[in-house]
Scaffold this motif. Sequence first.
Motif, PDB file in Angstrom:
ATOM      1  N   GLU A   1     -49.814  81.629  58.860  1.00  0.00           N
ATOM      2  CA  GLU A   1     -49.800  80.662  57.655  1.00  0.00           C
ATOM      3  C   GLU A   1     -48.522  80.135  57.060  1.00  0.00           C
ATOM      4  N   ALA A   2     -47.581  81.147  57.252  1.00  0.00           N
ATOM      5  CA  ALA A   2     -46.256  80.482  56.669  1.00  0.00           C
ATOM      6  C   ALA A   2     -45.554  79.483  57.485  1.00  0.00           C
TER       7      ALA A   2
ATOM      8  N   GLU B   1     -47.153  76.392  57.016  1.00  0.00           N
ATOM      9  CA  GLU B   1     -46.851  75.443  55.751  1.00  0.00           C
ATOM     10  C   GLU B   1     -45.205  75.003  55.912  1.00  0.00           C
ATOM     11  N   LYS B   2     -44.234  76.075  56.806  1.00  0.00           N
ATOM     12  CA  LYS B   2     -43.032  75.296  56.729  1.00  0.00           C
ATOM     13  C   LYS B   2     -42.814  74.231  57.536  1.00  0.00           C
TER      14      LYS B   2
END
Length: 93
Positions: free
Chosen positions: A37-38, A41-42
């Motif tokens: 997920e990170a 998003e990045k």
Amino acid sequence: MAIEKNAKEAVEAEFADELKNGTLVFRTIDISEPKNEAIAEKYEVTWSSLFISKWKAGKETYENLTEYAFAKALSAPDTFKANVTQKIRQLLK
């Protein structure tokens, strides 16, 4: 599927030594998995994407080739592979 297949083929054919010695890494990331997920998003991705990143002295520069990849990976795979290879060579300098 054509994007990943053709990008991987290009990288493996042209950068075998760099892959072996760790100078270059080819990663496929499933953004539907919670652990990724990170990174989704990045890079602000919500679907299949192609990014070429360079890390130097702890700083990242990257190029988003998603639009180009969707336009060429299936319709002109040889052109796509050549351009991906060229972009990687530029970043390896």
